[in-house]
Design an enzyme around this catalytic site. Structure first.
Site, PDB file in Angstrom:
ATOM      1  N   TYR A 142      -4.394   8.899   0.921  1.00  0.00           N
ATOM      2  CA  TYR A 142      -4.309   7.480   1.265  1.00  0.00           C
ATOM      3  C   TYR A 142      -4.168   7.316   2.785  1.00  0.00           C
ATOM      4  O   TYR A 142      -4.883   6.522   3.414  1.00  0.00           O
ATOM      5  CB  TYR A 142      -3.123   6.837   0.538  1.00  0.00           C
ATOM      6  CG  TYR A 142      -2.949   5.357   0.798  1.00  0.00           C
ATOM      7  CD1 TYR A 142      -3.804   4.430   0.206  1.00  0.00           C
ATOM      8  CD2 TYR A 142      -1.935   4.892   1.635  1.00  0.00           C
ATOM      9  CE1 TYR A 142      -3.652   3.065   0.452  1.00  0.00           C
ATOM     10  CE2 TYR A 142      -1.774   3.538   1.876  1.00  0.00           C
ATOM     11  CZ  TYR A 142      -2.629   2.625   1.283  1.00  0.00           C
ATOM     12  OH  TYR A 142      -2.472   1.279   1.529  1.00  0.00           O
ATOM     13  N   ALA A 144      -5.072   9.358   5.101  1.00  0.00           N
ATOM     14  CA  ALA A 144      -6.320   9.760   5.766  1.00  0.00           C
ATOM     15  C   ALA A 144      -7.362   8.644   5.673  1.00  0.00           C
ATOM     16  O   ALA A 144      -8.066   8.359   6.642  1.00  0.00           O
ATOM     17  CB  ALA A 144      -6.861  11.041   5.136  1.00  0.00           C
ATOM     18  N   THR A 145      -7.444   7.990   4.510  1.00  0.00           N
ATOM     19  CA  THR A 145      -8.428   6.895   4.401  1.00  0.00           C
ATOM     20  C   THR A 145      -8.047   5.757   5.339  1.00  0.00           C
ATOM     21  O   THR A 145      -8.906   5.140   5.970  1.00  0.00           O
ATOM     22  CB  THR A 145      -8.554   6.330   2.962  1.00  0.00           C
ATOM     23  OG1 THR A 145      -7.319   5.713   2.557  1.00  0.00           O
ATOM     24  CG2 THR A 145      -8.961   7.401   1.968  1.00  0.00           C
TER      25      THR A 145
HETATM   26  P1  NAD Z   1      -3.572  -4.735  -5.190  1.00  0.00           P
HETATM   27  O1  NAD Z   1      -3.622  -3.492  -6.003  1.00  0.00           O
HETATM   28  O2  NAD Z   1      -2.617  -5.819  -5.559  1.00  0.00           O
HETATM   29  O3  NAD Z   1      -5.021  -5.380  -5.065  1.00  0.00           O
HETATM   30  C1  NAD Z   1      -6.134  -4.576  -4.816  1.00  0.00           C
HETATM   31  C2  NAD Z   1      -7.386  -5.411  -4.886  1.00  0.00           C
HETATM   32  O4  NAD Z   1      -8.479  -4.529  -4.591  1.00  0.00           O
HETATM   33  C3  NAD Z   1      -7.666  -6.007  -6.243  1.00  0.00           C
HETATM   34  O5  NAD Z   1      -8.220  -7.295  -6.060  1.00  0.00           O
HETATM   35  C4  NAD Z   1      -8.743  -5.094  -6.840  1.00  0.00           C
HETATM   36  O6  NAD Z   1      -9.641  -5.745  -7.713  1.00  0.00           O
HETATM   37  C5  NAD Z   1      -9.456  -4.665  -5.587  1.00  0.00           C
HETATM   38  N1  NAD Z   1     -10.167  -3.410  -5.755  1.00  0.00           N
HETATM   39  C6  NAD Z   1      -9.670  -2.173  -5.998  1.00  0.00           C
HETATM   40  N2  NAD Z   1     -10.654  -1.283  -6.110  1.00  0.00           N
HETATM   41  C7  NAD Z   1     -11.813  -1.977  -5.920  1.00  0.00           C
HETATM   42  C8  NAD Z   1     -13.170  -1.634  -5.907  1.00  0.00           C
HETATM   43  N3  NAD Z   1     -13.577  -0.372  -6.116  1.00  0.00           N
HETATM   44  N4  NAD Z   1     -14.096  -2.611  -5.701  1.00  0.00           N
HETATM   45  C9  NAD Z   1     -13.716  -3.883  -5.499  1.00  0.00           C
HETATM   46  N5  NAD Z   1     -12.436  -4.282  -5.477  1.00  0.00           N
HETATM   47  C10 NAD Z   1     -11.502  -3.333  -5.685  1.00  0.00           C
HETATM   48  O7  NAD Z   1      -3.297  -4.211  -3.707  1.00  0.00           O
HETATM   49  P2  NAD Z   1      -2.743  -4.917  -2.389  1.00  0.00           P
HETATM   50  O8  NAD Z   1      -1.351  -4.431  -2.184  1.00  0.00           O
HETATM   51  O9  NAD Z   1      -3.029  -6.370  -2.358  1.00  0.00           O
HETATM   52  O10 NAD Z   1      -3.635  -4.132  -1.320  1.00  0.00           O
HETATM   53  C11 NAD Z   1      -4.709  -4.721  -0.627  1.00  0.00           C
HETATM   54  C12 NAD Z   1      -5.019  -3.835   0.569  1.00  0.00           C
HETATM   55  O11 NAD Z   1      -3.857  -3.720   1.392  1.00  0.00           O
HETATM   56  C13 NAD Z   1      -5.416  -2.410   0.200  1.00  0.00           C
HETATM   57  O12 NAD Z   1      -6.451  -1.972   1.047  1.00  0.00           O
HETATM   58  C14 NAD Z   1      -4.160  -1.628   0.453  1.00  0.00           C
HETATM   59  O13 NAD Z   1      -4.416  -0.268   0.729  1.00  0.00           O
HETATM   60  C15 NAD Z   1      -3.585  -2.363   1.647  1.00  0.00           C
HETATM   61  N6  NAD Z   1      -2.149  -2.179   1.841  1.00  0.00           N
HETATM   62  C16 NAD Z   1      -1.252  -2.553   0.909  1.00  0.00           C
HETATM   63  C17 NAD Z   1       0.109  -2.346   1.140  1.00  0.00           C
HETATM   64  C18 NAD Z   1       1.173  -2.733   0.141  1.00  0.00           C
HETATM   65  O14 NAD Z   1       2.336  -2.345   0.348  1.00  0.00           O
HETATM   66  N7  NAD Z   1       0.883  -3.490  -0.892  1.00  0.00           N
HETATM   67  C19 NAD Z   1       0.521  -1.758   2.322  1.00  0.00           C
HETATM   68  C20 NAD Z   1      -0.437  -1.377   3.256  1.00  0.00           C
HETATM   69  C21 NAD Z   1      -1.775  -1.601   3.018  1.00  0.00           C
END
Ligand code: NAD
Length: 232
Positions: A142, A144-145
């Site tokens: 994660y 790394a991505t």
């Molecule tokens: P979440 O799991 O609540 O939502 C993820 C969303 O991504 C969903 O709408 C899902 O449908 C979509 N998704 C997943 N795989 C997909 C795919 N292959 N094609 C299309 N849509 C896809 O997550 P979140 O917490 O809202 O995270 C959103 C972004 O924020 C992500 O990139 C995550 O890495 C990043 N992020 C989250 C946090 C956290 O603490 N929640 C912290 C840092 C970064």
């Protein structure tokens, strides 16, 4: 009024961004992977258009963009997380997380490109993570991505700036979404205590920063931490 496309918009940070851009009067589309009921409900609530498309599939992304047409603001938010020792991670998981978190951005930015170039204008906001800045134990893939997302943001900002396209990044800290659902409540409490502002983040905390960067006319190639001071 701009046309905005948010990937991963059905819930969490993406859904908060969809709500914000709709409230600001834009024409908003969002991609999601599986949860059709949730996506339909958000579409009804906000007036945005939901499109089911896996961002890791070039064909699915191109079909989605064909439905949307030219995009002014692209928010590359879709992402997945996986935890565990890297040595125990199956190769298929390693490939999948890179396909969604990194190749997904390649697919979406490329699909938006002809519209950007035709107008010589556009704004991209990518969503990284503070773990992409400092690395997290048991989240090597994660991290790394998300490090790759930061490098892509900076490189694309240089590559696309002369064509009128800005590219910026938010790097969220701990944000209370489904992504944190499997984290032990005690660990979440520890993270909260270690955060200078004294709380974990909300999806709208990040959406606010996304909307700011999307509209900030002289800012490009920047990584904005949205983490309550956890990483400075
Ligand atoms: P979440 O799991 O609540 O939502 C993820 C969303 O991504 C969903 O709408 C899902 O449908 C979509 N998704 C997943 N795989 C997909 C795919 N292959 N094609 C299309 N849509 C896809 O997550 P979140 O917490 O809202 O995270 C959103 C972004 O924020 C992500 O990139 C995550 O890495 C990043 N992020 C989250 C946090 C956290 O603490 N929640 C912290 C840092 C970064």
């Amino acid at each position: 009024m701009s046309t905005v496309l948010v990937t991963g918009g059905s819930r969490g940070i993406g859904a908060a961004a969809v709500r914000r851009f709709c409230k600001s009067g834009h024409r908003v589309f969002f991609l999601y992977e599986k949860e059709t009921e949730l996506a339909d409900s958000l579409a009804r609530e906000t007036g945005a258009t939901a499109i089911c498309a896996d961002v890791s599939s070039k064909a699915a992304v191109e079909a989605a963009f064909a439905q949307v047409g030219s995009v002014d603001i692209l928010v590359c938010n879709a992402g997945i997380s996986m935890t565990g020792l890297m040595s125990m991670m199956p190769e298929s998981d390693w490939d999948r997380i890179f396909d969604v978190n990194v190749k997904g951005i390649y697919n979406c930015v490329n699909a938006a490109m002809s519209g950007f170039l035709a107008k010589q204008a556009g704004s991209v906001v990518t969503v990284s993570s503070m773990w992409g800045q400092v690395g997290a134990s048991c989240e090597t893939a994660y991290s790394a991505t998300k490090g790759a997302v930061i490098a892509m943001t900076k490189a694309l900002a240089k590559e696309l700036g002369p064509s009128g396209v800005r590219v910026n990044c938010v790097a969220p800290g701990v944000i209370m979404t489904d992504m944190c659902a499997n984290i032990d409540p005690e660990v979440l409490e520890d993270l909260r205590n270690e955060t200078p502002v004294g709380r974990n983040g909300t999806p709208d905390d990040v959406a606010e920063a996304i909307e700011f960067l999307a509209n900030a006319r002289f800012i490009t190639g920047q990584v904005l931490g949205v983490n309550g001071g956890y990483v400075i």
